[in-house]
Motif scaffolding. Structure first.
Motif, short mmCIF file in Angstrom:
data_model
loop_
_atom_site.label_atom_id
_atom_site.label_comp_id
_atom_site.label_asym_id
_atom_site.label_seq_id
_atom_site.Cartn_x
_atom_site.Cartn_y
_atom_site.Cartn_z
N UNK A 755 60.53 98.66 -18.34
CA UNK A 755 60.12 97.26 -18.20
C UNK A 755 59.98 96.87 -16.73
N UNK A 756 60.95 97.26 -15.90
CA UNK A 756 60.89 96.91 -14.48
C UNK A 756 59.72 97.63 -13.80
N UNK A 757 59.51 98.91 -14.16
CA UNK A 757 58.40 99.65 -13.57
C UNK A 757 57.05 99.01 -13.93
N UNK A 758 56.89 98.63 -15.19
CA UNK A 758 55.66 97.97 -15.63
C UNK A 758 55.51 96.62 -14.92
N UNK A 759 56.60 95.89 -14.81
CA UNK A 759 56.55 94.56 -14.20
C UNK A 759 56.15 94.63 -12.72
N UNK A 760 56.69 95.63 -12.01
CA UNK A 760 56.42 95.73 -10.57
C UNK A 760 55.06 96.35 -10.26
N UNK A 761 54.43 96.94 -11.24
CA UNK A 761 53.13 97.59 -11.00
C UNK A 761 52.01 96.86 -11.75
N UNK A 762 51.91 97.09 -13.02
CA UNK A 762 50.80 96.52 -13.80
C UNK A 762 50.82 94.99 -13.76
N UNK A 763 51.98 94.39 -13.97
CA UNK A 763 52.05 92.93 -14.04
C UNK A 763 51.79 92.32 -12.68
N UNK A 764 52.57 92.72 -11.67
CA UNK A 764 52.49 92.07 -10.36
C UNK A 764 51.23 92.45 -9.58
N UNK A 765 50.78 93.71 -9.70
CA UNK A 765 49.64 94.16 -8.89
C UNK A 765 48.29 93.87 -9.55
N UNK A 766 48.26 93.83 -10.89
CA UNK A 766 46.98 93.69 -11.58
C UNK A 766 46.86 92.39 -12.37
N UNK A 767 47.79 92.15 -13.28
CA UNK A 767 47.65 91.00 -14.16
C UNK A 767 47.79 89.67 -13.42
N UNK A 768 48.76 89.58 -12.51
CA UNK A 768 48.97 88.32 -11.81
C UNK A 768 47.75 87.92 -10.98
N UNK A 769 47.25 88.80 -10.07
CA UNK A 769 46.07 88.37 -9.30
C UNK A 769 44.84 88.14 -10.17
N UNK A 770 44.65 88.97 -11.21
CA UNK A 770 43.47 88.79 -12.07
C UNK A 770 43.54 87.45 -12.81
N UNK A 771 44.69 87.15 -13.39
CA UNK A 771 44.81 85.90 -14.14
C UNK A 771 44.73 84.68 -13.22
#
Length: 811
Positions: A755-771
């Motif tokens: 969960x932390x690995x996904x949050x620090x990579x996919x969520x923070x690097x991709x989903x946050x700026x895209x959304x």
């Protein structure tokens, strides 16, 4: 991490005097007061800290002996009533019920040596003063081959004896591992495998393994944490101070829990869970505080004096300190929702999480400043490498800003790819199954696990955990009239005919052979003395001496957690409800399957209130922090997607068996029932922590510039290094526990690491700026308020964030 990156990540330029609103705020006044107090009293505070650390550490060593393997019974449930009733009045059952499994690898039944060797082992155990055995029933207490057959394994080398002990569960759990070790040492050289099998023996071994696993995890984790901290801080002193804060949080927590465990039941899982979370959060918080302090010192000049150090501490507490407190309160609030689950094992782990996070906050904002005052510039002692000059703002943009711009140029593409990838990982979560832990949480090779597996192999899978049906009568059974007795016999036969039932172990069948018309008349004291000795022993194992309670053990065809046995339990309860209607009968259905089903039902019923309350709390905290309606909703939705992906990975690894090969994990076909609900609260807590960190910086930049796209890029550039470093620490801690703990801790560890690995990579690097690119100015919309970014004129460069207003950021 370069010096410039550190300064950017550390927030507004160090040394800037706070604005009027900041200076007059209660938080600022508290920060200044704390800085002054910790400077003046730094030596007494340090002495008190070290003394308390020693006392807490000593207390922590006594925690394991006070923990309980229980906590699974649902108060007032049918299974809890059954478990309580069978502890009194039955031969071979007691406050603690044991099954002695004796396997002879050199002889088999029919050889005189077999009986004598088995009898010797049984006598040794039954006479052990530490066990306080009150009665036995099984292979050695019966005389005829027909009676013994039920206690002799298919290989004719394994014998069973049921034993009742006067020990309470807590005492039994403490003494059984040592007694088991003595039995193994004494009999294995003779070719005998002697195992004590019971819930108390299982959880005693779990306690033992937890302690060993905890020690191994700490030996692995602490060097890894130290190495990561060295790479982040680039100084030995800072790394050691950060590590000390994490250790302090854990030691204080375990010491307090050791005191509480003497007065209330706490689950054995609380020790590993609190240590795992405490090391991660404690070091995480100290990382942000120390980074900011180092930045403030550099801004104060090459030789800062004591006043400059105090000013740096105050500035650190105003910024990073406030964020640590806000983050900690968020985690405490989210974890506190677990108290809504009326199950001691979950309540215990929630208590451990709340306490360790509270101590992490105190250590970071009260004890850590003491060390910062004492060290001052010496926080850079043991510097690694030579620090180069800070980059100018004209230097090329950071790689984090470059990634952010690339994502925002094609937001729909990256959003679709990210959600698709997480969705693929989430698909297996649709097959998620949960149940209470059984003997499979103990690794193969442990004596209690060998005994469990031997009993399962030799006497049938279901015999290791039968469904116990306790029938109580208002009057002694021998006083029941013929129709009532016939109803009880019919009930016994109905249970035996249920789909999935192999047999029903009870005294009904042999009593019917004695008296077909009135079988229970033989239970009367006068009649019982005339029964054959073997039958008298069996009668006392399944019926109380006063004749008011009878146990029927329904043996299923599979393990206690299997779908077929759970279906059998449902049929048993339906049949029991029909039988208990009228005639003064009371029926309670218990056993391992019933306990697990009742516990699962409580967790399932509590899941929606827990999640709803937690999401409401997190939404309100984020709404207050960011003064935005949609950003908190976006954050919650992304965390839900991340949570589903994490569940999917856990199902693949532990339920589908993907982790049994390369990773070496045991698989039981299900997840431990408290793991999903615990992971929900943990993940949302820690993810919100990072969310506040990142979005605070983005909002600060947007307030100053009105540049929606650029503020996201600059916010990511400012926070990504520390988010990445903190995530590496968390993943290292959780992974270490996953590979050294028992099965439920392995599941939590892998779940949190993923969960932390996904949050620090996919969520923070991709989903946050895209959304955020797609939402644009709607990111900061709030009813009745103008756009916070309108009218701003100054636009910082990609590497230099705006600093017009203080923001609650982690640095």
């Amino acid at each position: 991490m370069t010096e410039q990156t550190t300064r950017v990540a550390a927030g507004p330029p160090a040394g800037r005097d706070p604005g009027p609103r900041e200076a007059l705020s209660a938080a600022s006044r508290a920060a200044d007061a704390t800085a002054r107090f910790t400077r003046r009293r730094r030596r007494p505070l340090l002495a008190a800290w070290l003394l308390l650390l020693v006392v807490a550490g000593f207390g922590a060593t006594r925690l394991a002996d006070a923990l309980s393997g229980g906590g699974w019974f649902v108060a007032g449930s049918d299974s809890a009533a059954a478990a309580q009733r069978v502890t009194q009045g039955f031969l071979g059952r007691g406050a603690t019920s044991l099954t002695l499994v004796v396997e002879d690898t050199r002889h088999h039944q029919g050889e005189s040596a077999f009986d004598s060797r088995v009898r010797d082992a049984v006598n040794r155990v039954s006479r052990d003063p530490g066990l306080k055995i009150s009665g036995t029933h099984g292979y050695t207490t019966l005389s005829t081959e027909q009676a013994r057959a039920a206690f002799l394994g298919e290989d004719r080398r394994t014998a069973l004896v049921r034993m009742g002990s006067a020990l309470d569960d807590g005492t039994a759990r403490r003494v059984l591992p040592a007694i088991q070790a003595q039995l193994s040492d004494a009999y294995e050289p003779q070719g005998l495998r002697v195992s004590l099998v019971s819930q108390a023996a299982l959880w005693g071994e779990v306690n033992h393994l937890s302690e060993r696993g905890l020690l191994r995890a700490e030996l692995i984790t602490l060097p890894i944490i130290a190495l990561v901290l060295l790479l982040l801080f680039r100084s030995v002193a800072a790394a050691l101070v950060s590590l000390l804060v994490g250790v302090t949080s854990v030691a204080f927590t375990l010491g307090l829990l050791a005191v509480l465990a003497r007065h209330t039941e706490l689950s054995v899982f609380v020790q590993n869970a609190a240590t795992m979370l405490g090391l991660g959060v404690g070091v995480d918080y100290s990382l942000f505080v120390i980074m900011r302090f180092k930045d403030e010192l550099r801004a104060a000049g090459p030789r800062p004096d004591a006043d400059a150090v105090e000013h740096a501490v105050a500035r650190t507490l105003r910024t990073s300190g406030e964020t640590v407190v806000a983050s900690g309160i968020t985690i405490v609030a989210a974890m506190s929702t677990l108290f809504l689950v009326d199950l001691n094992v979950i309540w215990s782990m929630a208590l451990g999480a709340v306490v360790v996070v509270a101590f992490s906050i105190l250590a970071s904002v009260l004890l850590l400043p003491v060390l910062l005052h004492l060290l001052g510039p010496r926080i850079e002692w043991g510097a690694l490498g030579r620090r180069g000059p800070a980059r100018t703002t004209a230097a090329r943009p950071s790689r984090w800003a470059t990634v952010s711009h690339a994502v925002m140029r094609r937001p729909l593409l990256f959003l679709a790819v990210s959600l698709t990838a997480l969705g693929v990982l989430a698909v297996p979560s649709l097959k998620l199954e949960t149940f209470t832990p059984d003997a499979r949480v103990v690794p193969t090779g442990a004596a209690v696990r060998e005994g469990y597996d031997t009993a399962k192999d030799q006497f049938g899978v279901g015999s290791a955990a039968p469904i116990q049906v306790v029938v109580e009568s208002d009057v002694p059974l021998w006083e029941r009239d013929a129709p009532a007795a016939a109803r009880l016999v019919a009930f016994h036969d109905a249970l035996a005919r249920l789909p999935g039932a192999q047999r029903v172990d009870s005294v009904v069948a042999p009593l019917r052979q004695v008296s077909p018309e009135r079988p229970f008349a033989a239970l009367a004291p006068a009649a019982a003395t005339a029964l054959p000795a073997d039958l008298r022993s069996s009668v006392r194992h399944f019926a109380t001496g006063d004749g008011r309670a009878l146990v029927l053990e329904v043996v299923g065809e599979d393990t206690a957690s299997s779908e077929s046995v759970r279906g059998l339990l449902e049929s048993v309860r339906t049949t029991a409800d029909a039988f208990a209607a009228g005639d003064g009968w009371r029926v309670h259905t218990g056993g391992e399957t019933a306990e697990g089903v009742d516990a699962n039902e409580v967790i399932s019923d509590s899941l929606l209130p827990v999640v709803a309350t937690m999401l409401a709390v997190i939404y309100l905290l984020l709404l207050i922090t960011f003064r935005s309606v949609f950003l908190p909703l976006s954050a919650i939705l992304m965390n839900l997607v991340s949570m589903a992906a994490t569940y999917g990975v856990l199902v693949l690894v532990f339920q589908e068996g993907w982790g049994s090969g390369v990773l070496g994990f045991d698989t039981s076909g299900y997840l431990t029932n408290f793991v999903p609900v615990l992971l929900v609260t943990l993940l949302f807590s820690l993810s919100t922590d990072y969310e506040v960190f990142l979005l605070s910086r983005i909002r600060e930049d947007y307030v100053a510039t009105g540049d929606g796209t650029g503020s996201v890029a600059r916010g990511m550039a400012a926070t990504a290094p520390l988010i990445s470093g903190a995530a590496v620490l968390m993943v290292a801690v959780f992974t270490a526990f996953a590979f050294t703990g028992i099965l439920p801790i392995q599941q939590i560890g892998i779940g949190m690491a993923v969960a932390i690995a996904v949050d620090a990579t996919v969520i923070r690097l991709l989903l946050v700026p895209a959304s955020m690119r797609l939402m644009n100015r709607w990111n900061w919309w709030m009813p009745g308020r103008k756009d916070v970014g309108r009218g701003a004129s100054r636009r910082p460069t990609a590497d230099q964030p705006a600093t017009d207003q203080p923001a609650m950021s982690k640095e």
